[in-house]
Write a protein that holds these residues in place. Structure first.
Motif, PDB file in Angstrom:
ATOM      1  N   HIS A  32      67.385 123.120 -17.900  1.00 29.91           N
ATOM      2  CA  HIS A  32      67.379 124.189 -18.489  1.00 29.91           C
ATOM      3  C   HIS A  32      66.942 124.518 -19.875  1.00 29.91           C
ATOM      4  N   THR A  33      67.565 123.404 -20.892  1.00 24.20           N
ATOM      5  CA  THR A  33      67.028 123.671 -22.401  1.00 24.20           C
ATOM      6  C   THR A  33      65.967 122.702 -22.417  1.00 24.20           C
ATOM      7  N   LEU A  34      65.395 121.679 -21.351  1.00 23.28           N
ATOM      8  CA  LEU A  34      64.242 120.953 -22.079  1.00 23.28           C
ATOM      9  C   LEU A  34      63.586 121.667 -21.086  1.00 23.28           C
ATOM     10  N   PHE A  35      63.200 122.722 -20.066  1.00 24.11           N
ATOM     11  CA  PHE A  35      61.958 123.816 -19.655  1.00 24.11           C
ATOM     12  C   PHE A  35      61.594 125.032 -21.187  1.00 24.11           C
ATOM     13  N   ALA A  36      63.135 125.250 -21.945  1.00 22.78           N
ATOM     14  CA  ALA A  36      63.375 126.255 -23.035  1.00 22.78           C
ATOM     15  C   ALA A  36      62.280 125.837 -24.113  1.00 22.78           C
ATOM     16  N   VAL A  37      62.818 123.734 -24.284  1.00 18.68           N
ATOM     17  CA  VAL A  37      61.680 123.711 -25.481  1.00 18.68           C
ATOM     18  C   VAL A  37      60.144 123.169 -26.031  1.00 18.68           C
ATOM     19  N   LEU A  38      59.968 123.102 -23.660  1.00 22.55           N
ATOM     20  CA  LEU A  38      58.638 123.384 -23.092  1.00 22.55           C
ATOM     21  C   LEU A  38      57.395 124.756 -23.164  1.00 22.55           C
ATOM     22  N   LEU A  39      58.998 125.159 -23.134  1.00 21.14           N
ATOM     23  CA  LEU A  39      57.937 127.076 -23.552  1.00 21.14           C
ATOM     24  C   LEU A  39      57.835 127.040 -24.872  1.00 21.14           C
ATOM     25  N   GLY A  40      58.807 126.695 -26.086  1.00 18.48           N
ATOM     26  CA  GLY A  40      59.019 126.251 -26.572  1.00 18.48           C
ATOM     27  C   GLY A  40      57.832 126.006 -27.589  1.00 18.48           C
ATOM     28  N   GLY A  41      57.993 125.307 -26.974  1.00 23.94           N
ATOM     29  CA  GLY A  41      56.629 123.967 -28.005  1.00 23.94           C
ATOM     30  C   GLY A  41      55.098 124.642 -27.523  1.00 23.94           C
ATOM     31  N   LEU A  42      55.212 124.659 -26.431  1.00 24.46           N
ATOM     32  CA  LEU A  42      53.775 125.467 -25.927  1.00 24.46           C
ATOM     33  C   LEU A  42      52.736 126.800 -26.966  1.00 24.46           C
ATOM     34  N   LEU A  43      54.258 127.771 -27.242  1.00 26.19           N
ATOM     35  CA  LEU A  43      54.870 129.037 -27.929  1.00 26.19           C
ATOM     36  C   LEU A  43      53.756 129.226 -29.070  1.00 26.19           C
ATOM     37  N   ALA A  44      54.664 127.870 -29.723  1.00 27.76           N
ATOM     38  CA  ALA A  44      54.638 127.464 -30.948  1.00 27.76           C
ATOM     39  C   ALA A  44      53.581 126.572 -31.527  1.00 27.76           C
ATOM     40  N   PHE A  45      52.940 126.041 -30.450  1.00 28.36           N
ATOM     41  CA  PHE A  45      50.997 125.546 -30.821  1.00 28.36           C
ATOM     42  C   PHE A  45      50.081 126.780 -31.129  1.00 28.36           C
ATOM     43  N   PHE A  46      50.836 127.952 -29.830  1.00 26.52           N
ATOM     44  CA  PHE A  46      49.977 128.711 -29.814  1.00 26.52           C
ATOM     45  C   PHE A  46      50.152 129.723 -31.012  1.00 26.52           C
ATOM     46  N   VAL A  47      50.930 129.473 -31.636  1.00 21.64           N
ATOM     47  CA  VAL A  47      50.905 129.874 -33.314  1.00 21.64           C
ATOM     48  C   VAL A  47      50.444 129.828 -34.380  1.00 21.64           C
ATOM     49  N   LEU A  48      51.033 128.172 -34.368  1.00 14.98           N
ATOM     50  CA  LEU A  48      49.736 127.068 -35.301  1.00 14.98           C
ATOM     51  C   LEU A  48      48.530 127.349 -35.566  1.00 14.98           C
ATOM     52  N   GLU A  49      47.977 127.438 -34.003  1.00 17.19           N
ATOM     53  CA  GLU A  49      46.749 127.435 -34.182  1.00 17.19           C
ATOM     54  C   GLU A  49      46.396 128.804 -34.102  1.00 17.19           C
TER      55      GLU A  49
END
Length: 227
Positions: A33-50
């Motif tokens: 569950h934590t790994l999936f949360a990191v995956l979601l957080g990573g996708l959103l983080a890259f969206f914000v960075l872009e």
């Protein structure tokens, strides 16, 4: 040539993430569950960075009717050039940490991750070089600064290796974060570039090169499992 590299890197980045790095992370003792949360957080983080990168790169042109003094936009282009260098340096530093994490998890995964980053970086570095020239940098300065930014990957790699070696439990989370970056870049940045070339004559090589990228990762993965 650059368009071909983009197609190949899509196949390599998606296959590295979905067929190698993510399975490696989820087969560890880390909480799913934590790994999936990191995956979601990573996708959103890259969206914000872009988003910030897009806002950073949008600037006015001379004589665009906005009433800026002459030379304003040349100055703005110069600022954009420096911001690209800073962003690129941080990006390469992060890539170095990700490669180190992949190597610590599995040397073969490290090689494949390194390959995925290199194939993606070639067209990106060419693009950055052109942007720097447009921002008023001389060819020599643009080349030297690009080289310095590239060396930040070595700094990140060394730091990642010595830091993560002491905290091996963090490696699955770093791998998932790296995968989120690969998936985001492939799906939101590279694939839309490819969609602009919609003719059958251009589409067939794209599909073949994506397939070749996947095949390379599968070959290296199977080769790794035989050793």
């Amino acid at each position: 040539m650059v368009e071909r590299m983009v197609s190949l890197s899509v196949g390599i980045m998606l296959a590295t993430s979905l067929l190698h790095a993510l399975p490696e992370a989820f087969e560890s003792k880390a909480d799913n569950h934590t790994l999936f949360a990191v995956l979601l957080g990573g996708l959103l983080a890259f969206f914000v960075l872009e988003k910030f990168a897009i806002l950073r790169h949008s600037h006015h042109h001379e004589d665009d009717g906005h009433g800026h003094h002459h030379g304003h936009d040349k100055k703005e282009a110069g600022k954009a050039g420096w911001m690209i260098l800073v962003g690129d340096g941080l990006h390469n530093f992060t890539d170095g940490i990700l490669i180190a994490a992949a190597f610590l998890a599995d040397p073969h995964l490290g090689l494949i991750t390194g390959l995925a980053i290199i194939v993606h970086e070639i067209p990106q570095e060419i693009g950055d070089f052109i942007v720097l020239l447009n921002a008023g940098f001389s060819r020599t300065r643009a080349y030297v600064y690009n080289l310095i930014c590239s060396l930040m990957a070595v700094v990140g790699g060394l730091l990642g290796y010595f830091t993560l070696e002491r905290g091996m439990e963090w490696i699955p989370y770093v791998l998932v974060f790296a995968s989120s970056g690969f998936i985001y870049i492939a799906v939101s940045d590279l694939m839309p570039q490819m969609q602009r070339r919609a003719t059958l004559r251009e589409t067939i090589p794209q599909i073949l090169l994506i397939g070749a990228g996947v095949a390379i990762v599968l070959f290296l993965t199977r080769h790794a499992h035989h050793h």
